[in-house]
Design a protein around this motif. Sequence first.
Motif, PDB file in Angstrom:
ATOM      1  N   LEU A   1       0.845  -1.191   0.000  1.00  0.00           N
ATOM      2  CA  LEU A   1       0.000   0.000   0.000  1.00  0.00           C
ATOM      3  C   LEU A   1       0.880   1.241   0.000  1.00  0.00           C
ATOM      4  O   LEU A   1       2.035   1.205   0.438  1.00  0.00           O
ATOM      5  CB  LEU A   1      -0.933   0.000   1.213  1.00  0.00           C
ATOM      6  N   LEU A   2       0.330   2.360  -0.464  1.00  0.00           N
ATOM      7  CA  LEU A   2       1.140   3.566  -0.668  1.00  0.00           C
ATOM      8  C   LEU A   2       0.906   4.633   0.387  1.00  0.00           C
ATOM      9  O   LEU A   2       1.617   5.637   0.407  1.00  0.00           O
ATOM     10  CB  LEU A   2       0.876   4.140  -2.058  1.00  0.00           C
ATOM     11  N   SER A   3      -0.095   4.449   1.265  1.00  0.00           N
ATOM     12  CA  SER A   3      -0.364   5.452   2.293  1.00  0.00           C
ATOM     13  C   SER A   3      -1.036   4.789   3.481  1.00  0.00           C
ATOM     14  O   SER A   3      -1.302   3.581   3.474  1.00  0.00           O
ATOM     15  CB  SER A   3      -1.247   6.584   1.733  1.00  0.00           C
ATOM     16  N   ALA A   4      -1.299   5.579   4.506  1.00  0.00           N
ATOM     17  CA  ALA A   4      -1.843   5.064   5.757  1.00  0.00           C
ATOM     18  C   ALA A   4      -3.108   4.241   5.523  1.00  0.00           C
ATOM     19  O   ALA A   4      -3.937   4.571   4.661  1.00  0.00           O
ATOM     20  CB  ALA A   4      -2.151   6.226   6.698  1.00  0.00           C
ATOM     21  N   VAL A   5      -3.258   3.182   6.305  1.00  0.00           N
ATOM     22  CA  VAL A   5      -4.466   2.366   6.254  1.00  0.00           C
ATOM     23  C   VAL A   5      -5.565   3.112   6.997  1.00  0.00           C
ATOM     24  O   VAL A   5      -5.425   3.446   8.175  1.00  0.00           O
ATOM     25  CB  VAL A   5      -4.229   0.984   6.887  1.00  0.00           C
ATOM     26  N   THR A   6      -6.661   3.390   6.319  1.00  0.00           N
ATOM     27  CA  THR A   6      -7.742   4.189   6.896  1.00  0.00           C
ATOM     28  C   THR A   6      -8.840   3.331   7.523  1.00  0.00           C
ATOM     29  O   THR A   6      -9.578   3.804   8.382  1.00  0.00           O
ATOM     30  CB  THR A   6      -8.371   5.089   5.825  1.00  0.00           C
ATOM     31  N   CYS A   7      -8.956   2.062   7.087  1.00  0.00           N
ATOM     32  CA  CYS A   7      -9.989   1.185   7.625  1.00  0.00           C
ATOM     33  C   CYS A   7      -9.642  -0.251   7.275  1.00  0.00           C
ATOM     34  O   CYS A   7      -8.925  -0.508   6.305  1.00  0.00           O
ATOM     35  CB  CYS A   7     -11.366   1.538   7.068  1.00  0.00           C
ATOM     36  N   PHE A   8     -10.136  -1.188   8.067  1.00  0.00           N
ATOM     37  CA  PHE A   8     -10.046  -2.588   7.679  1.00  0.00           C
ATOM     38  C   PHE A   8     -11.031  -3.404   8.490  1.00  0.00           C
ATOM     39  O   PHE A   8     -11.507  -2.986   9.548  1.00  0.00           O
ATOM     40  CB  PHE A   8      -8.618  -3.141   7.829  1.00  0.00           C
ATOM     41  N   GLN A   9     -11.345  -4.589   7.980  1.00  0.00           N
ATOM     42  CA  GLN A   9     -12.056  -5.603   8.734  1.00  0.00           C
ATOM     43  C   GLN A   9     -11.497  -6.945   8.311  1.00  0.00           C
ATOM     44  O   GLN A   9     -11.023  -7.107   7.173  1.00  0.00           O
ATOM     45  CB  GLN A   9     -13.568  -5.561   8.481  1.00  0.00           C
ATOM     46  N   HIS A  10     -11.521  -7.927   9.228  1.00  0.00           N
ATOM     47  CA  HIS A  10     -10.984  -9.233   8.879  1.00  0.00           C
ATOM     48  C   HIS A  10     -11.773 -10.342   9.553  1.00  0.00           C
ATOM     49  O   HIS A  10     -12.500 -10.112  10.517  1.00  0.00           O
ATOM     50  CB  HIS A  10      -9.504  -9.330   9.266  1.00  0.00           C
ATOM     51  N   ASP A  11     -11.614 -11.543   9.022  1.00  0.00           N
ATOM     52  CA  ASP A  11     -12.042 -12.762   9.701  1.00  0.00           C
ATOM     53  C   ASP A  11     -10.886 -13.747   9.583  1.00  0.00           C
ATOM     54  O   ASP A  11      -9.746 -13.342   9.341  1.00  0.00           O
ATOM     55  CB  ASP A  11     -13.366 -13.293   9.128  1.00  0.00           C
ATOM     56  N   ASP A  12     -11.149 -15.039   9.739  1.00  0.00           N
ATOM     57  CA  ASP A  12     -10.047 -15.994   9.753  1.00  0.00           C
ATOM     58  C   ASP A  12      -9.552 -16.374   8.361  1.00  0.00           C
ATOM     59  O   ASP A  12      -8.606 -17.163   8.234  1.00  0.00           O
ATOM     60  CB  ASP A  12     -10.448 -17.257  10.515  1.00  0.00           C
ATOM     61  N   SER A  13     -10.153 -15.819   7.313  1.00  0.00           N
ATOM     62  CA  SER A  13      -9.687 -16.144   5.957  1.00  0.00           C
ATOM     63  C   SER A  13      -9.224 -14.939   5.160  1.00  0.00           C
ATOM     64  O   SER A  13      -8.398 -15.080   4.259  1.00  0.00           O
ATOM     65  CB  SER A  13     -10.792 -16.872   5.179  1.00  0.00           C
ATOM     66  N   LYS A  14      -9.728 -13.739   5.497  1.00  0.00           N
ATOM     67  CA  LYS A  14      -9.426 -12.583   4.647  1.00  0.00           C
ATOM     68  C   LYS A  14      -9.341 -11.304   5.464  1.00  0.00           C
ATOM     69  O   LYS A  14      -9.898 -11.196   6.564  1.00  0.00           O
ATOM     70  CB  LYS A  14     -10.503 -12.430   3.572  1.00  0.00           C
ATOM     71  N   VAL A  15      -8.626 -10.332   4.900  1.00  0.00           N
ATOM     72  CA  VAL A  15      -8.572  -8.958   5.410  1.00  0.00           C
ATOM     73  C   VAL A  15      -8.990  -8.048   4.275  1.00  0.00           C
ATOM     74  O   VAL A  15      -8.516  -8.204   3.146  1.00  0.00           O
ATOM     75  CB  VAL A  15      -7.154  -8.569   5.875  1.00  0.00           C
ATOM     76  N   LEU A  16      -9.883  -7.095   4.543  1.00  0.00           N
ATOM     77  CA  LEU A  16     -10.204  -6.041   3.587  1.00  0.00           C
ATOM     78  C   LEU A  16      -9.708  -4.732   4.159  1.00  0.00           C
ATOM     79  O   LEU A  16     -10.003  -4.393   5.314  1.00  0.00           O
ATOM     80  CB  LEU A  16     -11.708  -5.957   3.325  1.00  0.00           C
ATOM     81  N   SER A  17      -8.935  -3.991   3.369  1.00  0.00           N
ATOM     82  CA  SER A  17      -8.329  -2.753   3.867  1.00  0.00           C
ATOM     83  C   SER A  17      -8.534  -1.625   2.884  1.00  0.00           C
ATOM     84  O   SER A  17      -8.520  -1.821   1.664  1.00  0.00           O
ATOM     85  CB  SER A  17      -6.826  -2.952   4.112  1.00  0.00           C
ATOM     86  N   GLY A  18      -8.702  -0.402   3.441  1.00  0.00           N
ATOM     87  CA  GLY A  18      -8.796   0.800   2.633  1.00  0.00           C
ATOM     88  C   GLY A  18      -7.557   1.656   2.815  1.00  0.00           C
ATOM     89  O   GLY A  18      -7.107   1.876   3.949  1.00  0.00           O
ATOM     90  N   SER A  19      -7.013   2.122   1.698  1.00  0.00           N
ATOM     91  CA  SER A  19      -5.816   2.957   1.736  1.00  0.00           C
ATOM     92  C   SER A  19      -5.578   3.546   0.364  1.00  0.00           C
ATOM     93  O   SER A  19      -5.895   2.917  -0.650  1.00  0.00           O
ATOM     94  CB  SER A  19      -4.597   2.114   2.156  1.00  0.00           C
TER      95      SER A  19
END
Length: 394
Positions: free
Chosen positions: A304-322
């Motif tokens: 990623l190129l900048s600060a992570v602004t949000c994320f959610q995860h479970d035991d299989s995946k992470v979704l992140s905004g940046s």
Amino acid sequence: MSWLSNTDPAHRSFPAHGSSVVTSLLLSRGRIISASDDHSIHVYSLLSGELLHSLEGHESGVWANAAKGDTLVSGSSDRTVRVWDLATGKCTHVFGGHTSTVRCVAIVTPEWVDVEDENGAVTKEKWPKRSVIVSGSRDHSMHVWALPQPNDEEYKSIVPEYEDEEDDVTGNPYHLLHLTGHENAVRALAAQGRVVVSGSYDNTVRVWDIVTGECKWMLTGHKKKVYSVALDLARRQAYSGSMDDTVRIWDIQNGQCKHTLTGHTSLVGLLGLSSSHLVSASADANICIWDPDTGELRHKLTGLLSAVTCFQHDDSKVLSGSDGVLRMWSVRDGTAVRDLLTGQMGVWQVAFNGRWCVAASSRNDQTMLHIWDFGVDGDEMHGEETEDGNDDAK
């Protein structure tokens, strides 16, 4: 499988909240609940994207939401906690008492928890005895309120005109406790059973008893402000992320720091916990996946190129905004799976539940909400609920 495969999910997007920032995003019972610094809370149909209700009443930006069934609790810069009926869109209760911005709220529902006596014997007890609201504020304190039930009488505090005037909570039948002791703003809280953990700009984490109001432990060790916390009753642990670039794992039975996790090089503003993973996100543009038992770094998600602004995860995946990108990662090997959004000015919030994913972003000075459906024919439309009826979105 459909989340982590190359299958393209059904996707729709629509404008929301003008050009204002979305500060909180929830999925609950087939609804999308988005709060904004434009003072409003919007409730949309998850299936159609239709605006069901615009919740008006807060007089300043809304910074925190929590939902249980048809009840929503919100906290705002107007110093109030409000309770809403999501079925009708009506504000039923207004709680004053804070003298500055309400930055975080949680709904704590009764559940069976292990209780160990002085001889080491473990029994099961149900705490709290009824659902409560916990609110944390920049006024250095937290309040605990009984969660109003659907048929309870409405109550609306008269909020003082000036910030340094404290609302008299003695006449509020829903007010239970005022938790004081922090010496700076309460930035984050997590609550379960009868335990509340708070993180503050005074560099400390505190562990409270939600029933008695006692501060059980003041956890010291962070060198700078604490921005994020998580609570893990099963492991009897708490977690905290700080501006000192570290994550700490605390033993909430003795108040000791078990592990100091180093791997970030900037503010750790976001923490998430699942049954087998602790995930931290930082202003250094990296996401770390840790073993919550040992503190071992399992994966570091980079690129990623900048600060992570949000994320959610479970035991299989992470979704992140940046940096205008909403990216999906595999928890198993730490690799990037796909980008759900690109070319955005910013990605403010993301939430997923079952087959559904929702995100809020900014594109060409317009705030947008996006819905993805990863389901297949025969899937339930709504997220499942736990035995006591609590939404996954809590």
